[in-house]
Design a protein around this motif. Structure first.
Motif, PDB file in Angstrom:
ATOM      1  N   GLN A 149       2.391   6.071  -3.037  1.00  0.00           N
ATOM      2  CA  GLN A 149       3.540   6.917  -2.766  1.00  0.00           C
ATOM      3  C   GLN A 149       3.324   8.328  -3.317  1.00  0.00           C
ATOM      4  OE1 GLN A 149       6.322   5.740  -1.093  1.00  0.00           O
ATOM      5  NE2 GLN A 149       6.970   7.856  -0.939  1.00  0.00           N
ATOM      6  N   PHE A 164      -6.215   0.979   4.877  1.00  0.00           N
ATOM      7  CA  PHE A 164      -4.894   1.611   4.839  1.00  0.00           C
ATOM      8  C   PHE A 164      -5.079   3.112   5.027  1.00  0.00           C
ATOM      9  CE2 PHE A 164      -1.807   3.946   2.179  1.00  0.00           C
ATOM     10  CZ  PHE A 164      -0.644   3.638   2.869  1.00  0.00           C
ATOM     11  N   LYS A 180      -2.987   6.940   5.147  1.00  0.00           N
ATOM     12  CA  LYS A 180      -1.792   7.753   4.952  1.00  0.00           C
ATOM     13  C   LYS A 180      -2.128   9.124   5.512  1.00  0.00           C
ATOM     14  CE  LYS A 180       1.503   9.426   1.503  1.00  0.00           C
ATOM     15  NZ  LYS A 180       1.903   9.424   0.063  1.00  0.00           N
ATOM     16  N   TYR A 212       1.961   6.006   8.234  1.00  0.00           N
ATOM     17  CA  TYR A 212       1.205   4.974   7.535  1.00  0.00           C
ATOM     18  C   TYR A 212       0.625   4.003   8.576  1.00  0.00           C
ATOM     19  CZ  TYR A 212       3.900   6.756   3.620  1.00  0.00           C
ATOM     20  OH  TYR A 212       4.485   7.570   2.691  1.00  0.00           O
ATOM     21  N   ASP A 257       0.827  -1.212   0.000  1.00  0.00           N
ATOM     22  CA  ASP A 257       0.000   0.000   0.000  1.00  0.00           C
ATOM     23  C   ASP A 257       0.859   1.258   0.000  1.00  0.00           C
ATOM     24  OD1 ASP A 257      -2.441  -1.268  -0.078  1.00  0.00           O
ATOM     25  OD2 ASP A 257      -2.554  -1.490   2.096  1.00  0.00           O
ATOM     26  N   ILE A 258       1.960   1.256   0.699  1.00  0.00           N
ATOM     27  CA  ILE A 258       2.827   2.437   0.731  1.00  0.00           C
ATOM     28  C   ILE A 258       3.383   2.717  -0.664  1.00  0.00           C
ATOM     29  CG2 ILE A 258       5.009   3.352   1.606  1.00  0.00           C
ATOM     30  CD1 ILE A 258       4.436   1.889   4.237  1.00  0.00           C
ATOM     31  N   TRP A 302       4.975  11.602   6.690  1.00  0.00           N
ATOM     32  CA  TRP A 302       3.735  10.846   6.743  1.00  0.00           C
ATOM     33  C   TRP A 302       3.789   9.730   7.805  1.00  0.00           C
ATOM     34  CZ3 TRP A 302      -0.103  13.042   4.230  1.00  0.00           C
ATOM     35  CH2 TRP A 302       0.156  13.847   3.141  1.00  0.00           C
TER      36      TRP A 302
END
Length: 426
Positions: free
Chosen positions: A60, A75, A77, A119, A55-56, A117
């Motif tokens: 991105q 997820f 962010k 996560y 997911d990161i 960020w």
């Protein structure tokens, strides 16, 4: 000496097997719980870490806070862990892996800080937690069930393992054959193992004991028959000697000494024959109370006490001294104790004290020689303080009579001097 073991071999074997079963069951249960935790903490979280990394990378380029659901996982962010997009239950968690429990829900939470960020990957684990609780409950129920079955199994194993030994013990205890052997369960009926060897050893020992008992019965019977006839002849000769001695003091003294020796020998023979008999047979003989036995002994020895100038008294509680004992045996014990007391008392008094279940002989004599105080009831131990046989055969025979009847004999020193011997009957 008291036994160091409070429980029987069967009980110890049963609890040993039970302890082994419970220990192994508990070990298996702990291993299963640890396996569940390991699976949850290692394999499951590794899978979530992989999803978070994916997911990161996938998001991105996104430069705004986002919340992306994926079935049972979401997820996030965000610029911080207190962002409004993040449920309040997930706020203010540092970087790491966490398990969040809230009400009826459970979540696995992974937090990673990569400035600017944060996560977060949260996955609903409520279903897994329910299975986990059920698994642990099943392990506990299984442990209790196996422990209960283990108790029954341990009893069965202990009974089966010790059955030959218990059978042998029962046969030895219950067997009452004249030969003393194991008639109901002969050694040949046992296998050629340790129990069989034990049965053969018990049989051999029983045969030797039976042989010794038979020889003792024959010996006592022969003694009773062969010695009574010459004793009667000696008694008749002594009676005749007393008639023809006239009034010569020297001759009368010799005749009286012979008569006393004959009486002592007859009493000793009768006593040894009584001790060779079964204690239950002695109980069927003439009996008397302790008070009656004490009075009879006092009358017998009062003449000797008067010759020495010693008071011989009897203190009793007639309403309490009701225990009945074999007259001949209690008389032999008291006569031995009074004989020893008179030998070692030169002045003062000798007292017979009669209680409900005991009779004591208290004197004001020379007391107990400390050198042999611990061995006064042993055969052949004598006092070095003066004449007599306080520690000779008299006490040894008295102790043997008491053991034969299940009585207790004890000794205590008096103050300022003297000794008290106490016989306690059951």
């Amino acid at each position: 000496m008291p036994s160091r073991f409070r429980y029987s071999i069967r009980a110890r074997l049963q609890w040993s097997v039970m302890a082994l079963i419970v220990s192994l069951t508990a070990l298996c249960g702990v291993c299963m719980v640890l396996l569940v935790f390991w699976f949850e903490r290692t394999l499951f979280y590794n899978h979530l870490v992989g999803d978070l990394n994916s997911d990161i990378v996938q998001h991105q380029a996104v430069q705004i806070p986002i919340s992306v659901p994926h079935g049972d996982s979401t997820f996030y962010k965000l610029p911080g862990t207190d962002h409004p997009l993040l449920p309040e239950a997930f706020h203010n968690y540092p970087e790491g892996n966490f398990e969040v429990l809230g009400g009826s829900r459970a979540y696995s939470l992974i937090v990673r800080h990569e400035a600017p960020w944060v996560y977060v990957l949260a996955q609903d684990q409520s279903e897994f937690e329910r299975y986990e609780v059920l698994a642990i409950a099943g392990i506990v129920v299984g442990f209790l069930l196996i422990s209960g079955l283990g108790y029954l199994l341990s009893r069965y194993i202990a009974t089966q393992v010790l059955l030959p030994v218990m059978t042998l013990a029962a046969s030895v205890t219950d067997d009452a054959t004249p030969g003393g052997g194991l008639a109901a369960f002969p050694p040949e009926a046992y296998p050629n193992d340790e129990v069989g060897a034990l049965a053969r050893a018990v049989q051999g020992y029983a045969d030797r004991v039976a042989d010794l008992l038979e020889r003792e019965r024959q010996f006592t019977g022969d003694v009773s028959h062969e010695l009574r006839t010459p004793m009667m002849s000696i008694q008749a000769a002594s009676d005749l000697l007393q008639e023809i001695t006239g009034k010569d003091p020297a001759q009368q003294k010799v005749a009286a000494r012979i008569q006393r020796a004959i009486n002592d020998m007859q009493q000793q023979i009768a006593l040894y024959l009584q001790l060779a008999r079964d204690p239950e047979e002695c109980q069927r003989e003439a009996s008397c109370t302790l008070a009656e036995a004490a009075q009879e002994a006092r009358v017998l020895w009062c003449g000797r006490a008067e010759e020495k100038g010693i008071a011989l008294v009897c203190e009793q509680q007639p309403e309490r001294a009701t225990a009945r004992v074999p007259q001949f045996l209690i008389g032999a014990v008291l006569n031995n104790l009074l004989h020893n007391a008179l030998n070692h008392t030169e002045q003062g008094a000798i007292t017979l004290e009669v209680g409900e279940h005991s009779v004591a002989v208290r004197d004001t004599g020379s007391g107990i020689d400390p050198a042999v105080a611990a061995r006064i009831f042993e055969r052949g131990v004598r006092s070095q303080q003066g004449p007599g046989s306080r520690y000779g055969l008299g006490l040894s025979i008295s102790k043997r009579i008491c053991d034969h009847q299940g009585w207790q004999i004890s000794v205590q020193p008096n103050q300022p001097r003297g000794t008290t011997f106490t016989v306690t009957v059951s």
